[in-house]
Each structure stands twice: as C-alpha cells, then as structure tokens.
Scaffold this motif. Structure first.
Motif, PDB file in Angstrom:
ATOM      1  N   ARG A 143      -7.755  10.429  -2.127  1.00  0.00           N
ATOM      2  CA  ARG A 143      -7.788  11.879  -2.451  1.00  0.00           C
ATOM      3  C   ARG A 143      -7.451  11.481  -4.165  1.00  0.00           C
ATOM      4  O   ARG A 143      -7.345  11.938  -5.228  1.00  0.00           O
ATOM      5  N   LEU A 144      -5.394  11.238  -3.412  1.00  0.00           N
ATOM      6  CA  LEU A 144      -5.235  11.303  -5.106  1.00  0.00           C
ATOM      7  C   LEU A 144      -5.063  10.138  -5.884  1.00  0.00           C
ATOM      8  O   LEU A 144      -5.240  10.752  -7.213  1.00  0.00           O
ATOM      9  N   ASN A 145      -6.229   9.061  -5.826  1.00  0.00           N
ATOM     10  CA  ASN A 145      -6.749   8.160  -6.551  1.00  0.00           C
ATOM     11  C   ASN A 145      -8.331   9.236  -7.011  1.00  0.00           C
ATOM     12  O   ASN A 145      -8.197   8.789  -8.146  1.00  0.00           O
ATOM     13  N   ALA A 146      -8.720   9.903  -6.739  1.00  0.00           N
ATOM     14  CA  ALA A 146      -9.742  10.148  -7.291  1.00  0.00           C
ATOM     15  C   ALA A 146      -9.504  11.259  -8.213  1.00  0.00           C
ATOM     16  O   ALA A 146      -9.970  11.472  -9.586  1.00  0.00           O
TER      17      ALA A 146
ATOM     18  N   GLY B 186       1.007  -1.393  -0.554  1.00  0.00           N
ATOM     19  CA  GLY B 186       0.451  -0.016  -0.511  1.00  0.00           C
ATOM     20  C   GLY B 186       0.959   1.170  -0.156  1.00  0.00           C
ATOM     21  O   GLY B 186       0.132   2.283  -0.560  1.00  0.00           O
ATOM     22  N   SER B 187       1.858   1.271   0.863  1.00  0.00           N
ATOM     23  CA  SER B 187       2.665   2.063   1.084  1.00  0.00           C
ATOM     24  C   SER B 187       3.341   2.424  -0.969  1.00  0.00           C
ATOM     25  O   SER B 187       3.523   3.414  -1.216  1.00  0.00           O
TER      26      SER B 187
ATOM     27  N   ALA C 234      -9.981  -0.762  -2.884  1.00  0.00           N
ATOM     28  CA  ALA C 234      -9.832  -1.080  -2.565  1.00  0.00           C
ATOM     29  C   ALA C 234      -7.909  -1.803  -1.946  1.00  0.00           C
ATOM     30  O   ALA C 234      -8.757  -2.493  -0.664  1.00  0.00           O
ATOM     31  N   TRP C 235      -7.002  -2.160  -2.349  1.00  0.00           N
ATOM     32  CA  TRP C 235      -6.464  -1.856  -2.323  1.00  0.00           C
ATOM     33  C   TRP C 235      -5.476  -1.435  -0.908  1.00  0.00           C
ATOM     34  O   TRP C 235      -5.191  -1.497  -0.343  1.00  0.00           O
ATOM     35  N   LEU C 236      -5.792   0.389  -1.378  1.00  0.00           N
ATOM     36  CA  LEU C 236      -6.120   1.386   0.079  1.00  0.00           C
ATOM     37  C   LEU C 236      -6.926   0.738   1.054  1.00  0.00           C
ATOM     38  O   LEU C 236      -6.446   1.052   2.250  1.00  0.00           O
ATOM     39  N   GLU C 237      -7.634   0.104   1.286  1.00  0.00           N
ATOM     40  CA  GLU C 237      -8.494  -0.271   2.188  1.00  0.00           C
ATOM     41  C   GLU C 237      -8.018  -1.643   2.961  1.00  0.00           C
ATOM     42  O   GLU C 237      -8.170  -1.312   4.253  1.00  0.00           O
TER      43      GLU C 237
END
Length: 103
Positions: free
Chosen positions: A45-48, A12-13, A66-69
């Motif tokens: 936010r970056l993803n969006a 995730g990092s 999903a991966w960030l979750e």
C-alpha cells in the motif's frame, strides 16, 4: 555468505522502512484505523501511494513490488521460490533505489 533467506528478509525490512520514511516526507499516511487501533499500512500500500504521488515512477513501483515479494517468500519459509542471485539483485536494486530516491 550463504544466508540468502535472512538477507532477503533484512533487505526487505530496510526497504519497507525507507518507504515509510518517504511516506512521512510526502505527507502520505503510514497507518490506518482498524477496530479503534492504529495499525501500520502494508508495504504494498505504501508503494502504491508513493507511486501515485508520484514520488517515484511506475517502473520503480514494479521493481519494489518484486523485491517485496522476495522478502515475503523468505519471511514465510518459501525458500525454494527464489534464488541467491535474485537476492543479490534485490540488495543491489534496493541500495540503488535508496540512494536515488532519498529523504
């Protein structure tokens, strides 16, 4: 090798750093001002922002969410909320995404 929680946090990092680099490349902000200090934008936010550009598709955005979750669950000690196969899938997906959507 049995360290699914640490693997989820690390993957995730790496994903978050890749999102930051994509934002920089696409002239999207990576920080905002709060209380007269620059603070990094959260990965969601970056993803969006990247999906709106669109640097990548809405489907990619949903996968990244999903991966960030999974990463957040691991980072906050909610280890029972995900399993080793989900982490394997996450690592494979992040690797494929980074190879396909790169700088």
């Amino acid at each position: 090798t049995g360290y699914k929680d640490a693997a989820a946090v690390m993957a995730g990092s790496v994903l978050e750093e890749h999102l930051r680099q994509l934002c920089t490349k696409s002239d999207s902000p990576t920080h905002e001002m709060k209380d007269d200090k620059q603070v990094p934008l959260k990965a969601d936010r970056l993803n969006a922002d990247l999906a709106k550009k669109p640097v990548y598709s809405k489907l990619d955005q949903k996968l990244i969410t999903a991966w960030l979750e999974i990463r957040n669950k691991a980072a906050h000690g909610h280890y029972a909320d995900f399993n080793v196969e989900q982490v394997r899938t996450m690592i494979s997906g992040v690797t494929e995404f980074m190879a396909r959507v790169h700088l």
